[in-house]
Design a protein around this motif. Structure first.
Motif, PDB file in Angstrom:
ATOM      1  N   MET A   1     -86.528  15.840 -12.266  1.00  0.00           N
ATOM      2  CA  MET A   1     -85.191  15.793 -12.845  1.00  0.00           C
ATOM      3  C   MET A   1     -84.230  15.046 -11.910  1.00  0.00           C
ATOM      4  N   ILE A   2     -83.372  14.236 -12.477  1.00  0.00           N
ATOM      5  CA  ILE A   2     -82.371  13.504 -11.707  1.00  0.00           C
ATOM      6  C   ILE A   2     -81.093  14.333 -11.650  1.00  0.00           C
ATOM      7  N   ASP A   3     -80.570  14.533 -10.442  1.00  0.00           N
ATOM      8  CA  ASP A   3     -79.260  15.176 -10.304  1.00  0.00           C
ATOM      9  C   ASP A   3     -78.207  14.098 -10.557  1.00  0.00           C
ATOM     10  N   ILE A   4     -77.778  13.980 -11.802  1.00  0.00           N
ATOM     11  CA  ILE A   4     -76.912  12.873 -12.210  1.00  0.00           C
ATOM     12  C   ILE A   4     -75.608  12.875 -11.418  1.00  0.00           C
ATOM     13  N   LEU A   5     -74.979  14.029 -11.302  1.00  0.00           N
ATOM     14  CA  LEU A   5     -73.695  14.086 -10.605  1.00  0.00           C
ATOM     15  C   LEU A   5     -73.846  13.684  -9.143  1.00  0.00           C
ATOM     16  N   GLU A   6     -74.907  14.140  -8.498  1.00  0.00           N
ATOM     17  CA  GLU A   6     -75.131  13.783  -7.093  1.00  0.00           C
ATOM     18  C   GLU A   6     -75.235  12.277  -6.924  1.00  0.00           C
ATOM     19  N   ALA A 125     -66.404  -6.131 -14.463  1.00  0.00           N
ATOM     20  CA  ALA A 125     -67.043  -5.068 -13.691  1.00  0.00           C
ATOM     21  C   ALA A 125     -67.787  -4.095 -14.591  1.00  0.00           C
ATOM     22  N   LEU A 126     -67.296  -3.902 -15.815  1.00  0.00           N
ATOM     23  CA  LEU A 126     -67.963  -2.991 -16.744  1.00  0.00           C
ATOM     24  C   LEU A 126     -69.202  -3.609 -17.374  1.00  0.00           C
ATOM     25  N   TYR A 127     -69.380  -4.912 -17.229  1.00  0.00           N
ATOM     26  CA  TYR A 127     -70.585  -5.564 -17.725  1.00  0.00           C
ATOM     27  C   TYR A 127     -71.715  -5.473 -16.701  1.00  0.00           C
ATOM     28  N   VAL A 128     -71.379  -5.445 -15.405  1.00  0.00           N
ATOM     29  CA  VAL A 128     -72.414  -5.449 -14.362  1.00  0.00           C
ATOM     30  C   VAL A 128     -72.481  -4.149 -13.567  1.00  0.00           C
ATOM     31  N   GLY A 129     -71.344  -3.452 -13.417  1.00  0.00           N
ATOM     32  CA  GLY A 129     -71.304  -2.282 -12.552  1.00  0.00           C
ATOM     33  C   GLY A 129     -72.306  -1.195 -12.902  1.00  0.00           C
ATOM     34  N   PRO A 130     -72.379  -0.750 -14.176  1.00  0.00           N
ATOM     35  CA  PRO A 130     -73.353   0.291 -14.505  1.00  0.00           C
ATOM     36  C   PRO A 130     -74.800  -0.137 -14.257  1.00  0.00           C
ATOM     37  N   GLY A 131     -75.088  -1.411 -14.460  1.00  0.00           N
ATOM     38  CA  GLY A 131     -76.431  -1.900 -14.181  1.00  0.00           C
ATOM     39  C   GLY A 131     -76.765  -1.815 -12.704  1.00  0.00           C
ATOM     40  N   TRP A 132     -75.803  -2.192 -11.852  1.00  0.00           N
ATOM     41  CA  TRP A 132     -76.036  -2.091 -10.408  1.00  0.00           C
ATOM     42  C   TRP A 132     -76.092  -0.632  -9.963  1.00  0.00           C
ATOM     43  N   ASP A 133     -75.308   0.239 -10.600  1.00  0.00           N
ATOM     44  CA  ASP A 133     -75.436   1.671 -10.298  1.00  0.00           C
ATOM     45  C   ASP A 133     -76.867   2.132 -10.547  1.00  0.00           C
ATOM     46  N   GLY A 134     -77.435   1.697 -11.665  1.00  0.00           N
ATOM     47  CA  GLY A 134     -78.806   2.084 -11.985  1.00  0.00           C
ATOM     48  C   GLY A 134     -79.806   1.547 -10.979  1.00  0.00           C
ATOM     49  N   ALA A 135     -79.582   0.318 -10.497  1.00  0.00           N
ATOM     50  CA  ALA A 135     -80.467  -0.247  -9.488  1.00  0.00           C
ATOM     51  C   ALA A 135     -80.399   0.554  -8.187  1.00  0.00           C
ATOM     52  N   LEU A 136     -79.189   0.925  -7.771  1.00  0.00           N
ATOM     53  CA  LEU A 136     -79.045   1.704  -6.543  1.00  0.00           C
ATOM     54  C   LEU A 136     -79.653   3.092  -6.704  1.00  0.00           C
ATOM     55  N   LEU A 137     -79.591   3.644  -7.919  1.00  0.00           N
ATOM     56  CA  LEU A 137     -80.284   4.903  -8.196  1.00  0.00           C
ATOM     57  C   LEU A 137     -81.788   4.720  -8.017  1.00  0.00           C
ATOM     58  N   VAL A 162     -81.592   8.870 -17.809  1.00  0.00           N
ATOM     59  CA  VAL A 162     -80.935   7.654 -17.321  1.00  0.00           C
ATOM     60  C   VAL A 162     -79.808   7.237 -18.255  1.00  0.00           C
ATOM     61  N   ILE A 163     -79.951   7.458 -19.549  1.00  0.00           N
ATOM     62  CA  ILE A 163     -78.848   7.163 -20.466  1.00  0.00           C
ATOM     63  C   ILE A 163     -77.636   8.031 -20.127  1.00  0.00           C
ATOM     64  N   GLU A 164     -77.870   9.304 -19.786  1.00  0.00           N
ATOM     65  CA  GLU A 164     -76.761  10.167 -19.371  1.00  0.00           C
ATOM     66  C   GLU A 164     -76.147   9.670 -18.065  1.00  0.00           C
ATOM     67  N   PHE A 165     -76.993   9.197 -17.152  1.00  0.00           N
ATOM     68  CA  PHE A 165     -76.494   8.586 -15.914  1.00  0.00           C
ATOM     69  C   PHE A 165     -75.624   7.383 -16.247  1.00  0.00           C
ATOM     70  N   ASN A 166     -76.089   6.550 -17.173  1.00  0.00           N
ATOM     71  CA  ASN A 166     -75.324   5.360 -17.556  1.00  0.00           C
ATOM     72  C   ASN A 166     -73.959   5.734 -18.125  1.00  0.00           C
ATOM     73  N   ARG A 171     -68.022   5.757 -17.220  1.00  0.00           N
ATOM     74  CA  ARG A 171     -66.757   6.480 -17.015  1.00  0.00           C
ATOM     75  C   ARG A 171     -66.185   6.191 -15.629  1.00  0.00           C
ATOM     76  N   GLU A 172     -67.056   6.134 -14.625  1.00  0.00           N
ATOM     77  CA  GLU A 172     -66.567   5.861 -13.264  1.00  0.00           C
ATOM     78  C   GLU A 172     -66.002   4.456 -13.150  1.00  0.00           C
ATOM     79  N   TRP A 173     -66.669   3.483 -13.763  1.00  0.00           N
ATOM     80  CA  TRP A 173     -66.175   2.107 -13.696  1.00  0.00           C
ATOM     81  C   TRP A 173     -64.887   1.933 -14.498  1.00  0.00           C
ATOM     82  N   VAL A 174     -64.744   2.690 -15.596  1.00  0.00           N
ATOM     83  CA  VAL A 174     -63.478   2.681 -16.330  1.00  0.00           C
ATOM     84  C   VAL A 174     -62.354   3.179 -15.432  1.00  0.00           C
TER      85      VAL A 174
END
Length: 209
Positions: A1-6, A125-137, A162-166, A171-174
């Protein structure tokens, strides 16, 4: 399980505009030594374990291609501290910097993705930021030993977790964009809608605003 908030809270995010350049910056600490993180980011056999298959001549002056994704040129490389590449086009530049963290066997990563301002402005930033967040995850799960050999990162990208993470990432990038003061409410809404369609299809834009 992924700790999404962490994992969401582990990333520091910033968007800035200087002159004719827009820059997205991400920072994260990893529980691994610099050399190990560097190797995970630059060894093709390891890249495919947390990201996707990559081909090319991975040295300065060479080029790379991510399977089903972007490619580019390798512009600068200083192992194990930093590298700089073009990503998806010559004016889209990604730079990674690694340094020892404050704790034992930890690494601080900083990623900068810069593009000309006329590529879409700060709302990009909203076009690339979530994708890079996923890469860092993916890097975190890999270097911290939380991925099994049989795990397929591209299949994981479509998993409910991962969809929930996205969604949380959008929301964070917004928030980052709203706090930056660099975009209008209309620009923010349009970018959030495009981001949701890409990273969490089927979710209404009002969930993020």
């Amino acid at each position: 399980m992924i700790d999404i908030l962490e994992h969401i809270n582990a990333i520091q995010r910033q968007v800035s505009k200087t002159g004719e350049e827009v820059r997205v910056t991400l920072r994260r600490t990893y529980q691994a030594e610099v050399e190990d993180v560097w190797d995970a980011l630059t060894d093709p056999d390891r890249i495919r374990r947390w990201f996707m298959p990559i081909t090319g001549e991975l040295k300065v002056g060479g080029s790379f291609q991510l399977e089903g994704n972007a490619g580019g040129e390798i512009l600068e490389c200083e192992p194990p501290d930093r590298f700089k590449v073009s990503f998806g086009g010559p004016a889209s530049l990604v730079e990674i910097r690694l340094s020892p963290g404050a704790g034992d066997d930890t690494t601080e990563l900083q990623m900068d993705h810069s593009v000309p301002a006329d590529f879409g402005g700060p709302s990009g930033a909203l076009y690339v930021g979530p994708g890079w967040d996923g890469a860092l995850l993916g890097v975190a799960l890999y270097v911290e030993g939380k991925l099994k050999e049989t795990d397929d990162p591209q299949q994981m990208a479509n998993s409910p977790e991962v969809i929930e993470f996205n969604k949380a990432s959008i929301r964070e990038w917004v928030k980052v964009l709203r706090d930056s003061g660099l975009v209008t409410p209309e620009e923010l809404r349009a970018a959030a809608e495009a981001s949701a369609n890409q990273f969490a299809p089927g979710t209404p834009v009002d969930d993020y605003l």
